[in-house]
Design a protein around this motif. Structure first.
Motif, PDB file in Angstrom:
ATOM      1  N   ARG A   1       0.838  -1.209   0.000  1.00 59.61           N
ATOM      2  CA  ARG A   1       0.000   0.000   0.000  1.00 59.61           C
ATOM      3  C   ARG A   1       0.870   1.256   0.000  1.00 59.61           C
ATOM      4  O   ARG A   1       0.609   2.218  -0.727  1.00 59.61           O
ATOM      5  N   LYS A   2       1.908   1.258   0.834  1.00 61.03           N
ATOM      6  CA  LYS A   2       2.802   2.417   0.899  1.00 61.03           C
ATOM      7  C   LYS A   2       3.508   2.623  -0.432  1.00 61.03           C
ATOM      8  O   LYS A   2       3.677   3.761  -0.893  1.00 61.03           O
ATOM      9  N   PHE A   3       3.933   1.522  -1.048  1.00 59.13           N
ATOM     10  CA  PHE A   3       4.603   1.615  -2.348  1.00 59.13           C
ATOM     11  C   PHE A   3       3.671   2.228  -3.389  1.00 59.13           C
ATOM     12  O   PHE A   3       4.050   3.162  -4.109  1.00 59.13           O
ATOM     13  N   VAL A   4       2.448   1.703  -3.458  1.00 62.69           N
ATOM     14  CA  VAL A   4       1.486   2.219  -4.441  1.00 62.69           C
ATOM     15  C   VAL A   4       1.167   3.677  -4.150  1.00 62.69           C
ATOM     16  O   VAL A   4       1.178   4.528  -5.053  1.00 62.69           O
TER      17      VAL A   4
ATOM     18  N   LYS B   1       9.499   5.488   2.259  1.00 68.86           N
ATOM     19  CA  LYS B   1       9.617   5.646   3.705  1.00 68.86           C
ATOM     20  C   LYS B   1       9.067   6.966   4.208  1.00 68.86           C
ATOM     21  O   LYS B   1       8.630   7.079   5.354  1.00 68.86           O
ATOM     22  N   LEU B   2       9.128   7.992   3.374  1.00 68.84           N
ATOM     23  CA  LEU B   2       8.621   9.298   3.797  1.00 68.84           C
ATOM     24  C   LEU B   2       7.998  10.038   2.620  1.00 68.84           C
ATOM     25  O   LEU B   2       8.243   9.715   1.456  1.00 68.84           O
ATOM     26  N   LEU B   3       7.190  11.012   2.941  1.00 67.79           N
ATOM     27  CA  LEU B   3       6.488  11.802   1.934  1.00 67.79           C
ATOM     28  C   LEU B   3       7.109  13.195   1.892  1.00 67.79           C
ATOM     29  O   LEU B   3       7.173  13.885   2.912  1.00 67.79           O
ATOM     30  N   ALA B   4       7.610  13.587   0.723  1.00 69.01           N
ATOM     31  CA  ALA B   4       8.265  14.889   0.569  1.00 69.01           C
ATOM     32  C   ALA B   4       7.231  15.952   0.198  1.00 69.01           C
ATOM     33  O   ALA B   4       6.468  15.782  -0.753  1.00 69.01           O
ATOM     34  N   ILE B   5       7.212  17.038   0.946  1.00 70.30           N
ATOM     35  CA  ILE B   5       6.198  18.077   0.760  1.00 70.30           C
ATOM     36  C   ILE B   5       6.872  19.448   0.698  1.00 70.30           C
ATOM     37  O   ILE B   5       7.711  19.777   1.548  1.00 70.30           O
TER      38      ILE B   5
END
Length: 446
Positions: free
Chosen positions: A178-181, A237-241
């Protein structure tokens, strides 16, 4: 809307659409109309042309698709059904896979020897759950020689097949899939906006790596380039914002992170206590940002506690003034009972009543050497505690002497109840009902 006559025609067609779905009763859907000439602020927020008729589909609060066909009920119904019931395509040939991934901006394909295997079933469950985020396909017994893929692998294709990423985790781990998608339904760096807010903050990845920068500045392109480069390495691993500091709509976010100098980076994990982290030095090179992320992932990064300055007279009044900088030393003092009001400044009448009562509680206990009565404004101060959670404000907690156990106050907003709770040190006295009188069995039978 464009002209009154056109609006009437669209309204009529939409009425027919509503009737059709009421008869079908197969999709849980709500129909709403909005006058874009009257709802100016909302129209701008949703990025809608106010002089044109638009039909949009929203799923879980996010814009999912915009209708581009003729304003005819039959066509609109077909569009809604197709959009809300996306199939998981069965791909049987290499050419079919190639055509599929090049037909959409984001496609995820599972390549499996056996579609009935446990790994394939895990992929199909994830695909069904995330069908609104990407197009999914499953390929059986196909080795993509063009891309050098083997069977039993999951691959994300972005930008109509031009960007390709393979899932490297265990195939049976649904959460990791799920995280990958999820990470591949977004660009490497997402910009914070009203449209993206729900997708960013209610998604699968809770660790956020944020760049605060002014889009209009001379430094922006070079800093953003390095930020994007390092973010790509940690995509699952993390979401860049990106938080654009040149727009006023991000002022609350700047306040939450206590940002006073840009450009800068921060890390926050919104899945727990929303603890914030900042690097020791504000150097925005690839190597320094990578080191910051590695320190966080290895547990070596220090948390950053937002705090107002500690006033010189913070302890002089009956109610002590807590801020982020002195919270731990006061609230976690094991030699005292510490009674704390956590609040958000508001003009609400009930909040004013609580503050007046709190001053009276402080006055009552000002000379008690074992008791501290305090309060803390949580809008400008962070509560540095591993287990303390808040669901509403104001919130009242008692930190117990010796053990540091925390007791929530759930009583009424009255002085008597507050004083009673503090007098009993948070202990709840269980009132037992009187014992039942003995029953005379012989008389009872008669």
């Amino acid at each position: 809307r464009r002209v009154h006559g056109e609006c009437m025609d669209v309204d009529l067609e939409l009425s027919n659409v509503v009737e059709e779905f009421a008869l079908q009763n197969t999709i849980d859907i709500k129909f709403v109309t909005m006058d874009t000439l009257k709802e100016v602020e909302l129209t701008e927020k949703l990025n809608i042309e106010k002089d044109l008729t638009s039909i949009k589909l929203y799923v879980e609060g996010l814009e999912f698709d915009e209708y581009s066909g003729e304003n005819v009920a039959k066509d609109i119904v077909e569009w809604i059904v197709e959009a809300t019931q996306r199939p998981i395509l069965e791909l049987n040939r290499e050419e079919e896979v190639d055509h599929f991934v090049k037909s959409t901006d984001c496609a995820v394909v599972g390549f499996f020897k056996d579609v009935n295997s446990n790994d394939a079933k895990s992929f199909l469950v994830v695909a069904k759950d995330l069908q609104y985020d990407a197009m999914f396909g499953v390929a059986t017994n196909i080795s993509m020689t063009k891309y050098e893929f083997k069977t039993d692998s999951i691959v994300a294709f972005q930008n109509f097949g031009y960007i390709i990423s393979s899932y490297s985790g265990e195939l049976g781990r649904r959460l990791d899939i799920r995280k990958f998608v999820y990470s591949h339904t977004l660009p490497v760096v997402s910009e914070l906006s009203a449209k993206m807010e729900k997708k960013l903050f209610y998604g699968e990845i809770t660790i956020h790596f944020l760049l605060f920068a002014n889009r209009r500045s001379d430094y922006f392109d070079s800093v953003h380039s390095q930020f994007e480069k390092v973010s790509k390495m940690y995509r699952n691993k993390l979401l860049a914002i990106l938080v654009d500091t040149s727009t006023s709509r991000n002022s609350l976010t700047l306040n939450f992170f206590d940002i006073d100098e840009v450009p800068c980076v921060r890390i926050v994990n919104i899945g727990g206590k929303s603890k914030k982290y900042k690097p020791d030095e504000n150097e925005l090179t690839f190597s320094s940002m990578k080191e910051f992320i590695d320190d966080y992932l290895s547990g070596n990064a220090a948390t950053y506690v937002r705090s107002e300055p500690i006033q010189h007279d913070w302890s002089k009044k009956p109610v002590k003034a807590l801020v982020g900088g002195n919270f731990k030393s006061v609230a976690m003092d094991t030699s005292k009972y510490v009674f704390v009001l956590f609040y958000e400044p508001t003009a609400d009448t009930n909040a004013e009543i609580i503050h007046r009562l709190w001053d009276r509680v402080g006055e009552k206990y000002k000379d008690d050497p074992l008791t501290v009565v305090a309060k803390m404004d949580v809008t400008v101060n962070d509560v540095d505690h591993d287990t303390l959670e808040f669901f509403t404000f104001p919130s009242i907690r008692l930190f117990k002497k010796v053990t540091n156990d925390i007791v929530d106050y759930f009583g009424e907003d009255t002085l008597d109840d507050l004083l009673e709770f503090l007098y009993r040190r948070g202990e709840v006295i269980e009132v037992k009902p009187p014992p039942m009188p003995p029953v005379d069995i012989e008389k009872a039978e008669l």
